[in-house]
Design a protein around this motif. Sequence first.
Motif, mmCIF file in Angstrom:
data_model
loop_
_atom_site.group_PDB
_atom_site.id
_atom_site.type_symbol
_atom_site.label_atom_id
_atom_site.label_comp_id
_atom_site.label_asym_id
_atom_site.label_seq_id
_atom_site.Cartn_x
_atom_site.Cartn_y
_atom_site.Cartn_z
ATOM 1 N N THR A 187 -29.690 -69.749 73.934
ATOM 2 C CA THR A 187 -30.503 -70.801 73.950
ATOM 3 C C THR A 187 -31.806 -70.094 74.373
ATOM 4 O O THR A 187 -32.866 -70.626 73.318
ATOM 5 N N ASP A 188 -31.840 -70.159 75.253
ATOM 6 C CA ASP A 188 -33.066 -69.098 75.699
ATOM 7 C C ASP A 188 -34.098 -70.660 76.394
ATOM 8 O O ASP A 188 -35.018 -70.790 76.256
ATOM 9 N N VAL A 189 -32.907 -72.209 76.853
ATOM 10 C CA VAL A 189 -34.010 -72.807 77.453
ATOM 11 C C VAL A 189 -34.332 -72.890 78.882
ATOM 12 O O VAL A 189 -34.074 -71.900 79.330
ATOM 13 N N THR A 223 -34.626 -59.051 80.596
ATOM 14 C CA THR A 223 -35.750 -58.951 80.955
ATOM 15 C C THR A 223 -36.515 -59.664 79.330
ATOM 16 O O THR A 223 -35.283 -59.868 78.167
ATOM 17 N N HIS A 224 -37.524 -59.849 79.121
ATOM 18 C CA HIS A 224 -37.906 -60.210 78.049
ATOM 19 C C HIS A 224 -38.524 -58.993 76.773
ATOM 20 O O HIS A 224 -39.101 -58.337 78.327
ATOM 21 N N LEU A 225 -38.513 -59.173 75.953
ATOM 22 C CA LEU A 225 -39.352 -57.796 75.170
ATOM 23 C C LEU A 225 -39.781 -58.303 74.044
ATOM 24 O O LEU A 225 -39.046 -58.843 72.868
ATOM 25 N N ALA A 284 -26.456 -66.064 76.421
ATOM 26 C CA ALA A 284 -26.798 -64.442 76.996
ATOM 27 C C ALA A 284 -27.578 -64.986 77.893
ATOM 28 O O ALA A 284 -28.666 -63.258 78.277
ATOM 29 N N HIS A 285 -28.519 -65.945 77.066
ATOM 30 C CA HIS A 285 -30.170 -65.745 77.606
ATOM 31 C C HIS A 285 -30.368 -67.397 78.089
ATOM 32 O O HIS A 285 -30.800 -67.979 77.299
ATOM 33 N N VAL A 286 -31.480 -67.515 79.206
ATOM 34 C CA VAL A 286 -31.127 -69.294 79.581
ATOM 35 C C VAL A 286 -31.411 -69.082 80.682
ATOM 36 O O VAL A 286 -31.128 -68.003 81.840
ATOM 37 N N HIS A 287 -33.158 -69.954 81.396
ATOM 38 C CA HIS A 287 -33.538 -70.589 82.024
ATOM 39 C C HIS A 287 -32.950 -71.384 83.014
ATOM 40 O O HIS A 287 -32.614 -72.803 83.251
ATOM 41 N N MET A 288 -32.148 -71.668 84.126
ATOM 42 C CA MET A 288 -31.731 -72.508 84.937
ATOM 43 C C MET A 288 -32.937 -73.512 85.252
ATOM 44 O O MET A 288 -33.100 -74.422 85.348
ATOM 45 N N GLY A 327 -34.004 -60.160 75.824
ATOM 46 C CA GLY A 327 -35.080 -60.850 75.107
ATOM 47 C C GLY A 327 -35.689 -60.987 74.370
ATOM 48 O O GLY A 327 -36.328 -60.593 74.082
ATOM 49 N N HIS A 328 -35.673 -61.694 72.810
ATOM 50 C CA HIS A 328 -36.293 -61.813 72.155
ATOM 51 C C HIS A 328 -36.154 -60.561 70.601
ATOM 52 O O HIS A 328 -35.785 -60.903 69.556
ATOM 53 N N CYS A 329 -36.931 -59.181 71.475
ATOM 54 C CA CYS A 329 -37.501 -58.341 69.983
ATOM 55 C C CYS A 329 -37.715 -58.708 69.379
ATOM 56 O O CYS A 329 -36.930 -58.322 68.370
HETATM 57 ZN ZN ZN Z 1 -36.503 -66.597 78.418
#
Ligand code: ZN
Length: 436
Positions: free
Chosen positions: A322-324, A230-232, A75-79, A269-271
């Motif tokens: 993963t948030d890779v 987004t990130h939070l 649900a959240h990853v950076h290509m 992302g994160h929270c």
């Molecule tokens: Zn991220």
Amino acid sequence: MTTLLLRGRVLSFRTRPEGLDDRASYMFEDDGGVLIRDDKISAIGDFATVARDAGNDVKVVDHRPNLILPGFIDAHVHMPQMQVIASYGAELLEWLNSYTFPEETKFADAQHGRRIARLFCDEMVRHGTTTVAAYCSVHRQSVDAFFEEALSRDMLVIAGKVMMDRNAPEALRDTPQTGYDDTSALIAEWHAKGRLHYAVTPRFAITSSPEQMEMAGALMRENPGLHMQTHLSENHAEIAFTQELYPWSKDYTDIYEHYGLLGPKALFGHCIHLSEREADALSDSGSVAVFCPTSNLFLGSGLFDWQRYSKRSKPLRIAAATDVGGGTNYSMLRTMDEGYKVIALQGEKINPFASFWQITLGNAKALSIDERVGTLDPGTDADIVVLDARGTPGMALRMENVETLAEELFLLQTLGDDRAVREVYVAGRPAKSVLV
Ligand code: ZN
Ligand code: GUN
């Protein structure tokens, strides 16, 4: 028409498993069949019945004794961060400035973007992940590259161009107007083409001016039904800097709220460090908090309070990811293993059925794509993973002592990675065995 009949031990969830004995929360067939016609699942059940009803002209693929599940969802990853993973020694803001931003500047080069997009999709498939919600870089061409690649493989993906107009190197900055124009053009070009979904993607409040946040809100109003990501509330220094940049805000969440960015398709992302007020605001709006355990541990950001968020009187919708490249592994199995430990550190346990629900149907629900993916229900898209709990010698040895499905799932989560992924089907076609 291509008709495939997969034979194996079939597992698909119906509801969120509340405990190890919540048998009603999933369907499991020990000798099961999954019938795929073209890109859709057309039947599941016990093998003999599905085979009889399927008639002739069916190609049987025997995956026994392996497990057949819906493909995993990240649900959240950076290509653009494939070459950032494993960057030593920094917390979030320093990590962004020292490693991530310099790396993302390379995506001005469309050729580079195409190469990484291809390798990224390969890596997803290798790890059993058939759907991602992905961040591209600030450059339009990185989104073109990613969507072209996903479209060529017929993958269901959610992605967007990062919008960032301050607190980043010049080469990575757009402006409120170009961020808006590029995003609008990308939506027109890609959204709803094949299985592609566009996500409006302001990186986080630190790298977007108030003018850009306004533009992100406008994009969401003008394109109803889109995702926003987004990130939070990831790290204390980030939260303090955000507060300086938006001094009028009640808290970090209030900034996104102010610009109209909360809602059922909003992915945060994160929270990690949310106040009760912030958690209420996310819950009231149906927004999603994305748990990124390997990243949160690696960057030293903190422990996501899964128990508090899921059991409070106004529970949060939660996804796992993963948030890779802040995250350290592409595998959703590795992710849930670390997630288990994060939850354990806070005195709780997540049961293995709930873990596998999370990375299949749970994430599909969190991303509002559960009508299409996340289960093996007939009529849904045939995105499937085949898992081998004897995928390494150590796993095979441990399996000698395993008696129940719950134990097998927990072993897969604890020891498994891409070596436990025997095959993957994307839209009904084998996708892992054909990788070069
Ligand atoms: Zn991220
Ligand atoms: N916050 C803003 N950008 C990023 C990013 O790329 N990774 C992580 N983990 N946090 C972020």
